[in-house]
Design a protein around this motif. Structure first.
Motif, PDB file in Angstrom:
ATOM      1  N   GLN A  49      39.504  49.686  33.618  1.00  0.00           N
ATOM      2  CA  GLN A  49      39.984  49.798  35.292  1.00  0.00           C
ATOM      3  C   GLN A  49      39.163  48.636  36.261  1.00  0.00           C
ATOM      4  OE1 GLN A  49      41.760  51.200  37.119  1.00  0.00           O
ATOM      5  NE2 GLN A  49      40.847  51.876  39.128  1.00  0.00           N
ATOM      6  N   ALA A  50      38.859  48.189  35.894  1.00  0.00           N
ATOM      7  CA  ALA A  50      37.756  47.099  36.635  1.00  0.00           C
ATOM      8  C   ALA A  50      38.718  46.008  36.074  1.00  0.00           C
ATOM      9  CB  ALA A  50      36.477  46.601  35.511  1.00  0.00           C
ATOM     10  N   ARG A  51      39.165  45.511  35.424  1.00  0.00           N
ATOM     11  CA  ARG A  51      40.084  44.207  35.081  1.00  0.00           C
ATOM     12  C   ARG A  51      41.318  44.599  35.979  1.00  0.00           C
ATOM     13  NH1 ARG A  51      38.409  44.971  29.046  1.00  0.00           N
ATOM     14  NH2 ARG A  51      40.233  46.262  28.971  1.00  0.00           N
ATOM     15  N   LYS A  52      41.754  45.503  36.301  1.00  0.00           N
ATOM     16  CA  LYS A  52      43.032  45.737  36.684  1.00  0.00           C
ATOM     17  C   LYS A  52      42.127  45.151  37.978  1.00  0.00           C
ATOM     18  CE  LYS A  52      46.226  49.528  38.410  1.00  0.00           C
ATOM     19  NZ  LYS A  52      46.739  50.594  37.960  1.00  0.00           N
ATOM     20  N   VAL A  53      41.036  46.223  39.134  1.00  0.00           N
ATOM     21  CA  VAL A  53      40.883  45.582  40.203  1.00  0.00           C
ATOM     22  C   VAL A  53      40.832  44.017  40.070  1.00  0.00           C
ATOM     23  CG1 VAL A  53      39.058  46.119  41.733  1.00  0.00           C
ATOM     24  CG2 VAL A  53      40.547  48.303  40.770  1.00  0.00           C
ATOM     25  N   THR A  54      39.611  43.854  39.227  1.00  0.00           N
ATOM     26  CA  THR A  54      39.547  42.093  39.715  1.00  0.00           C
ATOM     27  C   THR A  54      41.095  41.241  39.539  1.00  0.00           C
ATOM     28  OG1 THR A  54      38.780  42.508  37.492  1.00  0.00           O
ATOM     29  CG2 THR A  54      37.289  42.479  38.622  1.00  0.00           C
ATOM     30  N   GLY A  55      41.366  41.612  38.065  1.00  0.00           N
ATOM     31  CA  GLY A  55      42.387  40.987  38.097  1.00  0.00           C
ATOM     32  C   GLY A  55      44.183  41.190  40.182  1.00  0.00           C
ATOM     33  N   GLU A  56      44.038  41.830  40.606  1.00  0.00           N
ATOM     34  CA  GLU A  56      44.304  42.340  41.413  1.00  0.00           C
ATOM     35  C   GLU A  56      44.441  41.540  42.472  1.00  0.00           C
ATOM     36  OE1 GLU A  56      47.010  45.703  44.084  1.00  0.00           O
ATOM     37  OE2 GLU A  56      45.999  46.291  42.302  1.00  0.00           O
ATOM     38  N   LEU A  57      42.544  41.442  42.936  1.00  0.00           N
ATOM     39  CA  LEU A  57      41.960  41.118  43.572  1.00  0.00           C
ATOM     40  C   LEU A  57      42.271  39.701  43.932  1.00  0.00           C
ATOM     41  CD1 LEU A  57      40.058  41.307  46.045  1.00  0.00           C
ATOM     42  CD2 LEU A  57      38.430  41.007  44.808  1.00  0.00           C
ATOM     43  N   SER A  58      41.972  39.205  42.396  1.00  0.00           N
ATOM     44  CA  SER A  58      41.997  37.556  41.620  1.00  0.00           C
ATOM     45  C   SER A  58      43.957  37.269  43.001  1.00  0.00           C
ATOM     46  CB  SER A  58      41.901  37.451  40.859  1.00  0.00           C
ATOM     47  OG  SER A  58      42.526  35.783  40.364  1.00  0.00           O
ATOM     48  N   SER A  59      44.253  37.911  42.402  1.00  0.00           N
ATOM     49  CA  SER A  59      46.273  37.242  42.487  1.00  0.00           C
ATOM     50  C   SER A  59      45.762  36.923  44.254  1.00  0.00           C
ATOM     51  CB  SER A  59      47.274  38.188  42.116  1.00  0.00           C
ATOM     52  OG  SER A  59      47.028  38.325  40.685  1.00  0.00           O
TER      53      SER A  59
END
Length: 371
Positions: A49-59
């Motif tokens: 979930q952390a990778r999903k959130v940080t990846g979405e925020l980065s995009s």
């Protein structure tokens, strides 16, 4: 002083279009909540979930900042042009021209994102290489392609997880599987799905004859979360074996390699590059879910080309791209007709030109008015 009004107006129109296809207003609304989630102290208690959130925020941040940078550049160009015209100052003309050229380049890169219209273009990509016709040359070609895609991923800033590589019976590799992680990984790599043809003087032929070899790349969206895929353990056959260490530095030699066969469909996945049997099984199961999800989509849409394009035999007449080293040097994509004579650069991972040309060809083929 040259009149740049039309040029600046054209850039403004392109910016307005970018605001729509990048969904800038929606991204600005979503950003605060994503920043709150990303700052939670317990975020990394759930790594996926952390990778999903940080990846979405980065995009989201990447798209907003790029849009705002272009908006500011246009505003600066407009101000400079108005000042120069009011004061009849021709000395700013070169500066305006340089700024407009830079903005044009930035817009070209931005508008490439408008071509990523597929449902899973933002996703990671599961890639599977398989040698075809050509004997030892085909196995050697498979290993060359693996190196080419690993180099492309490295140059493009993507992460790569090599899951499996099986040594060929004579040379090179008979097959390999790897996951490419990063924004638009699938959107870019789906252009590579298909049969790749190599023509060269064979190093395995004592007479020094020219040889044609084939290898295929299959590309599937690699989804971390596939909630609609339920797998019954009774439908699985799990085999463990010792990896062969195929591909030299590519694969760790362990006693914990795992191969999973989904008995109802015959879909097989394997992983041998993690540190433990448990980790290898987890990766193989994730690959299996991705492949079964792909199979579901194909059945639901009743058209294989809807996601991955047509799958053909790995031999003569089926290639999407030819790599010719002899009697001349040329790489040519048979769909977009994009080509280059710099074969060495392509084999070292310079694939962006082919990927972008394919996406533009795909859009023009589906909507002739788009070009």
């Amino acid at each position: 002083m040259k009149d740049y009004s039309d040029d600046l107006a054209a850039l403004r129109r392109r910016l307005d279009e970018a605001r729509v296809y990048l969904r800038i207003d929606e991204l600005r609304e979503a950003r605060p909540q994503l920043e709150v989630e990303a700052s939670r102290p317990d975020l990394w208690d759930d790594a996926d979930q952390a990778r999903k959130v940080t990846g979405e925020l980065s995009s989201v941040v990447e798209d907003i900042e790029l849009y705002e940078r272009l908006e500011g550049g246009i505003a600066d160009g407009e101000t400079l042009f108005e000042l120069g015209r009011e004061e009849a100052d021709d000395s700013v003309e070169a500066e305006i021209a340089e700024a407009l050229e830079a903005l044009g380049t930035d817009f070209g890169e931005l508008e490439l994102r408008a071509l990523f219209t597929g449902e899973h273009d933002d996703s990671d990509a599961l890639c599977e290489l398989q040698s075809g016709e050509g004997g030892a040359d085909a196995q050697d070609w498979t290993e060359m392609l693996l190196r080419m895609y690993l180099r492309w991923a490295e140059r493009s800033g993507f992460e790569v997880e090599l899951a499996e590589a099986s040594a060929g019976s004579e040379a090179g590799l008979s097959s390999a599987s790897f996951v490419v992680r990063g924004r638009h990984a699938y959107g870019r790599l789906r252009s590579e799905h298909g049969v790749h043809r190599l023509v060269r003087i064979s190093p395995f032929n004592a007479q020094g004859k020219r040889q044609t070899a084939f290898a295929a790349l299959k590309v599937t969206p690699f989804l971390d979360d596939v909630p609609d895929i339920e797998i019954d353990e009774k439908d699985l056959r799990v085999d463990t074996y010792r990896s062969s260490g195929a591909g030299g530095q590519h694969v760790n030699v362990t006693d914990s390699a795992v191969r999973i066969t989904h008995l109802p469909t015959g879909v097989v996945t394997s992983c041998q590059n993690e540190r433990s049997q448990h980790q290898n099984k987890d990766v193989a199961m994730q690959m299996l879910r991705a492949k079964l999800a792909e199979r579901q989509r194909e059945e639901r849409e009743a058209e294989l080309s809807a996601i991955r394009g047509e799958q053909r035999s790995v031999g003569f007449g089926s290639q999407i791209r030819s790599y010719v080293l002899q009697p001349y040097q040329m790489v040519k994509d048979l769909r977009s007709e994009h080509e280059t004579g710099n074969v060495d650069a392509v084999l070292d991972g310079a694939l962006d030109g082919f990927m972008e040309a394919y996406l533009r060809w795909e859009r023009s083929a589906s909507d002739p008015a788009a070009e």
